[in-house]
Scaffold this active site. Structure first.
Site, PDB file in Angstrom:
ATOM      1  CG  LEU A   1      -2.242  -1.445   1.762  1.00 26.63           C
ATOM      2  CD1 LEU A   1      -2.533  -0.792   2.628  1.00 26.63           C
ATOM      3  CD2 LEU A   1      -2.398  -1.587  -0.926  1.00 26.63           C
TER       4      LEU A   1
ATOM      5  CD  GLU B   1       0.763  -6.048   6.366  1.00 20.18           C
ATOM      6  OE1 GLU B   1       0.942  -6.755   6.876  1.00 20.18           O
ATOM      7  OE2 GLU B   1       0.134  -5.224   5.127  1.00 20.18           O
TER       8      GLU B   1
HETATM    9  C1  LIG Z   1      -3.387  -0.052   8.606  1.00 20.76           C
HETATM   10  C2  LIG Z   1      -4.227  -1.153   8.441  1.00 20.76           C
HETATM   11  C3  LIG Z   1      -3.819  -1.726   7.771  1.00 20.76           C
HETATM   12  C4  LIG Z   1      -3.117  -1.413   6.145  1.00 20.76           C
HETATM   13  C5  LIG Z   1      -2.217  -2.071   5.210  1.00 20.76           C
HETATM   14  C6  LIG Z   1      -0.804  -1.711   5.360  1.00 20.76           C
HETATM   15  C7  LIG Z   1      -0.645  -2.372   4.141  1.00 20.76           C
HETATM   16  C8  LIG Z   1       0.971  -2.189   3.662  1.00 20.76           C
HETATM   17  O1  LIG Z   1       0.653  -2.287   2.179  1.00 20.76           O
HETATM   18  S1  LIG Z   1       1.535  -0.592   3.969  1.00 20.76           S
HETATM   19  C9  LIG Z   1       3.246  -0.986   2.928  1.00 20.76           C
HETATM   20  C10 LIG Z   1       4.240  -2.067   3.610  1.00 20.76           C
HETATM   21  N1  LIG Z   1       5.378  -1.272   2.717  1.00 20.76           N
HETATM   22  C11 LIG Z   1       6.925  -1.490   3.094  1.00 20.76           C
HETATM   23  O2  LIG Z   1       6.696  -1.857   4.664  1.00 20.76           O
HETATM   24  C12 LIG Z   1       7.202  -1.876   1.612  1.00 20.76           C
HETATM   25  C13 LIG Z   1       8.393  -0.382   2.313  1.00 20.76           C
HETATM   26  N2  LIG Z   1       9.347  -0.563   0.975  1.00 20.76           N
HETATM   27  C14 LIG Z   1      10.471  -1.066   1.101  1.00 20.76           C
HETATM   28  O3  LIG Z   1      10.792  -2.021   1.095  1.00 20.76           O
HETATM   29  C15 LIG Z   1      11.395  -0.826  -0.297  1.00 20.76           C
HETATM   30  O4  LIG Z   1      10.931   0.298  -0.863  1.00 20.76           O
HETATM   31  C16 LIG Z   1      11.541  -2.208  -1.552  1.00 20.76           C
HETATM   32  C17 LIG Z   1      12.132  -3.314  -0.855  1.00 20.76           C
HETATM   33  C18 LIG Z   1      10.134  -2.218  -1.887  1.00 20.76           C
HETATM   34  C19 LIG Z   1      12.194  -1.247  -2.517  1.00 20.76           C
HETATM   35  O5  LIG Z   1      13.905  -0.607  -1.956  1.00 20.76           O
HETATM   36  P1  LIG Z   1      14.549   0.227  -3.254  1.00 20.76           P
HETATM   37  O6  LIG Z   1      15.488   0.560  -2.530  1.00 20.76           O
HETATM   38  O7  LIG Z   1      14.337  -0.571  -4.447  1.00 20.76           O
HETATM   39  O8  LIG Z   1      13.798   2.109  -3.195  1.00 20.76           O
HETATM   40  P2  LIG Z   1      13.609   2.247  -2.263  1.00 20.76           P
HETATM   41  O9  LIG Z   1      15.041   3.611  -2.289  1.00 20.76           O
HETATM   42  O10 LIG Z   1      13.023   1.726  -0.616  1.00 20.76           O
HETATM   43  O11 LIG Z   1      12.197   3.360  -1.822  1.00 20.76           O
HETATM   44  C20 LIG Z   1      12.628   3.695  -3.439  1.00 20.76           C
HETATM   45  C21 LIG Z   1      10.996   5.378  -2.747  1.00 20.76           C
HETATM   46  O12 LIG Z   1       9.795   4.643  -3.291  1.00 20.76           O
HETATM   47  C22 LIG Z   1       9.630   5.169  -1.657  1.00 20.76           C
HETATM   48  N3  LIG Z   1       8.514   4.432  -0.806  1.00 20.76           N
HETATM   49  C23 LIG Z   1       9.447   2.998  -1.315  1.00 20.76           C
HETATM   50  N4  LIG Z   1       8.244   2.145  -0.056  1.00 20.76           N
HETATM   51  C24 LIG Z   1       6.637   3.113  -0.178  1.00 20.76           C
HETATM   52  C25 LIG Z   1       5.392   2.763   0.077  1.00 20.76           C
HETATM   53  N5  LIG Z   1       4.856   1.740  -0.197  1.00 20.76           N
HETATM   54  N6  LIG Z   1       5.087   3.482   0.093  1.00 20.76           N
HETATM   55  C26 LIG Z   1       4.594   5.045  -0.619  1.00 20.76           C
HETATM   56  N7  LIG Z   1       6.859   4.808  -1.130  1.00 20.76           N
HETATM   57  C27 LIG Z   1       7.352   3.603  -0.630  1.00 20.76           C
HETATM   58  C28 LIG Z   1      10.585   5.164  -1.473  1.00 20.76           C
HETATM   59  O13 LIG Z   1      10.431   5.855   0.093  1.00 20.76           O
HETATM   60  C29 LIG Z   1      11.544   5.732  -1.634  1.00 20.76           C
HETATM   61  O14 LIG Z   1      10.968   6.948  -1.725  1.00 20.76           O
HETATM   62  P3  LIG Z   1      12.114   8.719  -2.507  1.00 20.76           P
HETATM   63  O15 LIG Z   1      12.743   8.258  -3.216  1.00 20.76           O
HETATM   64  O16 LIG Z   1      10.866  10.204  -2.053  1.00 20.76           O
HETATM   65  O17 LIG Z   1      12.854   8.585  -1.240  1.00 20.76           O
END
Ligand SMILES: CCCC/C=C/CC(=O)SCCNC(=O)CCNC(=O)[C@H](O)C(C)(C)COP(=O)(O)OP(=O)(O)OC[C@H]1O[C@@H](n2cnc3c(N)ncnc32)[C@H](O)[C@@H]1OP(=O)(O)O
Length: 302
Positions: free
Chosen positions: A108, A178
């Site tokens: 998400l 999560e």
């Molecule tokens: C409350 C009720 C329950 C709600 C349920 C929620 C379920 C969910 O899905 S919550 C989201 C959980 N997601 C994560 O924990 C994943 C987080 N991201 C990562 O671990 C990494 O980004 C990755 C392994 C997927 C990829 O790594 P990579 O090195 O290729 O890229 P990054 O440099 O980390 O990210 C690039 C860029 O994207 C932004 N970003 C990453 N994930 C998210 C996200 N889920 N939502 C929004 N933005 C995200 C990250 O901050 C970077 O942004 P900047 O370039 O601005 O720094």
């Protein structure tokens, strides 16, 4: 019955986020004719669809760089593409994969859950529910070709598929993490996981927010096959051929029998689930946790 933005499927009323789109008011036949997918690729900005009508399948690629986080726009485009394929009898199966190198989906979109108002949270959560319901109850064979990291909502999407192929790369972890963000996976995320890997393994995985590397993911049953990265697509295609060798009606009825009770649990309490989400995500403490997590993601680069 008058439904402005809802469509009745069986006893379910499904949300139609695209109800405002041109053509939405067309009659069913005309709309189906216009919407027929054919042999040329179609899709939208964030979802590419590569149809192979002769084989009866389509490859659907998420393309929302950098990490395919599930924004409202991506969720909406995803549902629209899915519905087009569902409504075109040419298609019996979809291979779901990513066009973003190294990431299947980051789950998400945290920006949709931070610093917004309750109405936005409600709209967003409804769209998340909608995608899950559509995928989980799809009549098509869905195969996830997981060619990148697959946390949280990304994992949920793959768990709705009938089969998961994961590329063998230690960076490509998969799981419902999560709790690491200080948030709680809702009951239908949990149910989807329990239905896949069983209760005890789910309990441990959910409480600890485990992101499994490929070999462990295979061992606990989170994925069905781990293959070298350059074989993910071809493996997904051969698995698809096997699933399509089963008569559709028998497979579809069996799938529905296995999944309906789980989906019905959400269908019966969609509104209260939305209210729970809005109440939870609006808490100051949860907003703070998410900000801290986002900060850590950004710091990782610095
Ligand atoms: C409350 C009720 C329950 C709600 C349920 C929620 C379920 C969910 O899905 S919550 C989201 C959980 N997601 C994560 O924990 C994943 C987080 N991201 C990562 O671990 C990494 O980004 C990755 C392994 C997927 C990829 O790594 P990579 O090195 O290729 O890229 P990054 O440099 O980390 O990210 C690039 C860029 O994207 C932004 N970003 C990453 N994930 C998210 C996200 N889920 N939502 C929004 N933005 C995200 C990250 O901050 C970077 O942004 P900047 O370039 O601005 O720094």
């Amino acid at each position: 019955m008058a439904l402005v933005a809802g469509m009745r499927v069986g006893s379910r009323v499904l949300f139609r986020p695209w109800a405002w789109l041109p053509g939405a008011a067309l009659g069913r036949k005309e709309s189906a004719a216009r919407g027929r997918v054919g042999a040329r690729g179609f899709g939208s900005q964030r979802v590419l669809v590569e149809p192979d009508p002769a084989a009866g399948i389509a490859v659907m690629k998420l393309k929302s760089p950098p990490v395919n986080s599930l924004s409202l726009e991506l969720l909406t485009e995803f549902v629209i593409s899915l519905e087009k394929l569902e409504n075109d009898k040419t298609f019996r199966g979809i291979i779901l994969t990513s066009d973003c190198p190294g990431v299947f989906s980051a789950g998400l979109d945290l920006m949709e859950m931070c610093g917004k108002n309750p109405a936005h949270y409600a709209e967003y959560w409804k769209a998340v529910q909608e995608l899950w319901l559509r995928l989980y109850l799809s009549n098509l064979v869905l195969i996830a070709a997981i060619n990148g990291a697959c946390p949280a909502g990304g994992c949920l999407i793959s768990l709705t598929c009938d089969y998961r192929v994961l590329a063998d790369n230690p960076k490509y972890v998969i799981g419902l993490n999560e709790t690491l963000l200080g948030i709680v996976a809702p009951f239908w995320f949990k149910d989807t996981l329990v239905n896949t890997i069983g209760h005890r393994t789910s309990e441990r995985a959910l409480q600890l927010g485990i992101l499994f590397p490929p070999a462990e993911a295979l061992q606990v049953g989170m994925v069905d096959k781990v293959v070298p990265e350059d074989q993910v697509q071809s493996t997904a295609l051969s698995v698809m051929a096997q699933w399509l060798s089963i008569p559709d009606h028998a497979r579809q009825l069996t799938k529905n029998m296995m999944r309906k009770a789980t989906a019905d649990r959400l269908v019966k309490q969609r509104d209260s689930d939305i209210q729970n989400f809005v109440g939870f995500i609006s808490r100051d403490s949860i907003q703070k946790s998410l900000q801290v997590y986002l900060g850590k993601l950004r710091q990782k680069k610095g």
